[in-house]
Design a protein around this motif. Structure first.
Motif, mmCIF file in Angstrom:
data_model
loop_
_atom_site.group_PDB
_atom_site.id
_atom_site.type_symbol
_atom_site.label_atom_id
_atom_site.label_comp_id
_atom_site.label_asym_id
_atom_site.label_seq_id
_atom_site.Cartn_x
_atom_site.Cartn_y
_atom_site.Cartn_z
ATOM 1 N N LEU A 121 19.450 3.984 3.795
ATOM 2 C CA LEU A 121 18.382 3.248 3.721
ATOM 3 C C LEU A 121 17.755 3.297 2.362
ATOM 4 O O LEU A 121 17.293 4.406 1.915
ATOM 5 N N VAL A 122 17.726 2.102 1.733
ATOM 6 C CA VAL A 122 17.166 1.836 0.257
ATOM 7 C C VAL A 122 15.808 1.260 0.600
ATOM 8 O O VAL A 122 16.101 -0.046 0.911
ATOM 9 N N CYS A 123 14.784 1.875 0.111
ATOM 10 C CA CYS A 123 13.351 1.052 0.540
ATOM 11 C C CYS A 123 12.723 0.567 -0.764
ATOM 12 O O CYS A 123 12.574 1.884 -1.611
ATOM 13 N N TRP A 124 12.222 -0.514 -1.042
ATOM 14 C CA TRP A 124 11.127 -0.748 -2.069
ATOM 15 C C TRP A 124 9.964 -1.429 -1.389
ATOM 16 O O TRP A 124 9.699 -1.890 -0.705
ATOM 17 N N GLU A 125 8.787 -0.623 -2.175
ATOM 18 C CA GLU A 125 7.430 -0.740 -1.609
ATOM 19 C C GLU A 125 6.661 -0.770 -2.764
ATOM 20 O O GLU A 125 6.526 -0.003 -3.403
ATOM 21 N N ASN A 148 8.084 -7.744 -7.297
ATOM 22 C CA ASN A 148 6.830 -8.360 -6.780
ATOM 23 C C ASN A 148 6.841 -9.568 -5.870
ATOM 24 O O ASN A 148 5.734 -9.739 -5.172
ATOM 25 N N THR A 149 8.034 -9.748 -5.380
ATOM 26 C CA THR A 149 8.104 -10.678 -4.462
ATOM 27 C C THR A 149 7.981 -10.338 -3.078
ATOM 28 O O THR A 149 7.603 -10.980 -1.979
ATOM 29 N N GLY A 150 7.974 -8.873 -2.645
ATOM 30 C CA GLY A 150 7.749 -8.465 -1.629
ATOM 31 C C GLY A 150 8.558 -6.900 -1.376
ATOM 32 O O GLY A 150 9.548 -6.819 -2.032
ATOM 33 N N ALA A 151 8.158 -6.511 -0.199
ATOM 34 C CA ALA A 151 8.793 -5.096 0.255
ATOM 35 C C ALA A 151 9.910 -5.482 0.769
ATOM 36 O O ALA A 151 10.013 -6.399 1.478
ATOM 37 N N PHE A 152 11.014 -4.425 0.895
ATOM 38 C CA PHE A 152 12.115 -4.732 1.668
ATOM 39 C C PHE A 152 12.835 -3.410 1.975
ATOM 40 O O PHE A 152 12.627 -2.278 1.114
ATOM 41 N N SER A 183 29.051 -2.438 5.901
ATOM 42 C CA SER A 183 28.227 -3.557 6.123
ATOM 43 C C SER A 183 26.552 -3.450 6.032
ATOM 44 O O SER A 183 26.018 -2.272 6.320
ATOM 45 N N GLU A 184 25.763 -4.371 5.713
ATOM 46 C CA GLU A 184 24.623 -4.142 5.412
ATOM 47 C C GLU A 184 23.458 -5.298 6.104
ATOM 48 O O GLU A 184 23.919 -6.351 6.274
ATOM 49 N N VAL A 185 22.534 -4.760 6.412
ATOM 50 C CA VAL A 185 21.295 -5.605 7.072
ATOM 51 C C VAL A 185 19.990 -5.115 6.355
ATOM 52 O O VAL A 185 19.730 -4.194 5.936
ATOM 53 N N ALA A 186 19.221 -6.461 5.986
ATOM 54 C CA ALA A 186 17.846 -6.050 5.233
ATOM 55 C C ALA A 186 16.728 -6.469 6.269
ATOM 56 O O ALA A 186 17.029 -7.253 6.956
ATOM 57 N N TYR A 187 15.710 -5.857 5.943
ATOM 58 C CA TYR A 187 14.350 -6.104 6.440
ATOM 59 C C TYR A 187 13.303 -6.559 5.484
ATOM 60 O O TYR A 187 13.366 -5.612 4.502
ATOM 61 N N VAL A 188 12.881 -7.771 5.469
ATOM 62 C CA VAL A 188 12.319 -8.176 4.373
ATOM 63 C C VAL A 188 11.006 -8.673 4.833
ATOM 64 O O VAL A 188 10.736 -9.232 6.044
ATOM 65 N N GLU A 211 20.759 -11.204 -3.651
ATOM 66 C CA GLU A 211 19.277 -11.193 -4.427
ATOM 67 C C GLU A 211 18.839 -10.012 -4.423
ATOM 68 O O GLU A 211 18.241 -9.583 -5.310
ATOM 69 N N LEU A 212 18.809 -9.093 -3.414
ATOM 70 C CA LEU A 212 18.009 -8.080 -3.192
ATOM 71 C C LEU A 212 19.039 -6.825 -3.882
ATOM 72 O O LEU A 212 18.055 -6.045 -4.407
ATOM 73 N N ALA A 213 20.061 -6.885 -3.937
ATOM 74 C CA ALA A 213 20.795 -6.043 -4.771
ATOM 75 C C ALA A 213 20.434 -6.067 -6.172
ATOM 76 O O ALA A 213 20.427 -5.247 -7.124
ATOM 77 N N ARG A 214 20.127 -7.364 -6.489
ATOM 78 C CA ARG A 214 19.883 -7.739 -8.157
ATOM 79 C C ARG A 214 18.434 -7.000 -8.519
ATOM 80 O O ARG A 214 18.239 -6.607 -9.421
ATOM 81 N N THR A 215 17.623 -7.189 -7.221
ATOM 82 C CA THR A 215 16.287 -6.781 -7.353
ATOM 83 C C THR A 215 16.132 -5.242 -7.447
ATOM 84 O O THR A 215 15.434 -4.580 -8.448
ATOM 85 N N LEU A 216 16.934 -4.423 -6.933
ATOM 86 C CA LEU A 216 17.084 -3.131 -7.002
ATOM 87 C C LEU A 216 17.716 -2.620 -8.179
ATOM 88 O O LEU A 216 17.135 -1.776 -8.638
ATOM 89 N N VAL A 217 18.447 -3.271 -8.809
ATOM 90 C CA VAL A 217 19.016 -3.237 -10.130
ATOM 91 C C VAL A 217 17.965 -3.042 -11.255
ATOM 92 O O VAL A 217 17.806 -2.325 -11.952
ATOM 93 N N ALA A 218 17.125 -4.203 -10.978
ATOM 94 C CA ALA A 218 16.010 -4.400 -12.034
ATOM 95 C C ALA A 218 14.914 -3.427 -11.649
ATOM 96 O O ALA A 218 14.361 -2.712 -12.543
#
Length: 256
Positions: free
Chosen positions: A91-95, A190-194, A203-208, A225-232
């Motif tokens: 689980l990789v979480c951004w808040e 800045n667009t939101g937590a996920f 396989s992957e599932v995201a919670y946005v 798109e979320l993967a690119r955000t995580l790289v940033a």
């Protein structure tokens, strides 16, 4: 999606072709093929094209898939997120605003949830996956937290100090990584937590989270798109040790 999966299964069985054969032909796992057939995973266009040819379906599968993707917009799938979370290998979480739910203390959760004890208890109970043993091993948990979340008051100063001390403590667990993302108004996070959950079959599932409600998705475009955000975000994080040091410093200097 259930209808599509059922049709795929019937056509596959009529041709006496196994799920493993389809998996080998499309470069995905047998488990992913099974999920497509049960309607819990969306098939990509490349997958459908390949399987339509393999099954000699004469475009029938492609037509059904196109019906499910009207004007290029796929019919959404709503996953049972607690189930996905409990079964995840990672689980990789951004808040960007708060301490993530899987790391919240009871007092912090109560303050966030307006003293709704049932909701707070339910949130805290989810944290059992972090230290569980036995059948399903504890997931690898990566928490990326915006620096401002350490300073944003939730409840009392005591609540915040206890919360940050707890965050530093769980960061010592072998399966947990906590990293602070340095404050900046110039990144895609800045667009939101996920949260991105990766299963055993990769396989992957995201919670946005959105302003209206949270959504779940396994759409490849969304996940990319979320993967690119995580790289940033990773490019702006402190190391684990530096993050832990900052968390403890803020707990003592700001909330004592």
């Amino acid at each position: 999606m259930i209808a599509f999966g059922g049709q795929l299964r019937r056509m596959r069985e009529a041709r006496e072709i196994t799920q493993q054969s389809i998996a080998d032909h499309t470069n995905i796992s047998k488990a992913q093929v099974s999920r497509i057939e049960t309607g819990t995973r969306r098939a990509t266009r490349d997958f459908v094209d390949a399987v339509d040819r393999l099954l000699k379906a004469d475009g029938a599968l492609i037509k059904l898939w196109l019906d499910l993707n009207r004007n290029g917009h796929p019919v959404p799938i709503w996953f049972d997120w607690p189930e996905v979370e409990s079964e995840a290998a990672m689980l990789v979480c951004w808040e960007h605003s708060l301490i993530p739910g899987l790391a919240q203390t009871q007092a912090y959760a109560l303050a966030i949830l307006h003293n709704n004890k049932d909701a707070a208890d339910a949130r805290i109970s989810r944290q059992a996956i972090i230290t569980r043993e036995g059948g399903n091993p504890a997931p690898t948990l990566v928490l990326l937290i915006d620096e401002q979340a350490l300073y944003r008051p939730v409840g009392t100063a005591e609540t915040m100090r206890e919360q940050l001390e707890h965050l530093a403590e769980i960061s010592m667990l072998p399966n947990v990584t906590v990293q602070v993302v340095l404050t900046s108004g110039e990144h895609d996070g800045n667009t939101g937590a996920f949260v991105v959950a990766t299963k055993d079959d990769r396989s992957e599932v995201a919670y946005v989270e959105t302003a209206i409600r949270a959504i779940t998705t396994d759409d490849p475009t969304d996940l990319s798109e979320l993967a690119r955000t995580l790289v940033a975000l990773h490019s702006r994080t402190l190391t684990e040790d530096m993050s832990r040091e900052l968390i403890r410093k803020v707990a003592q200097e700001k909330w004592t």
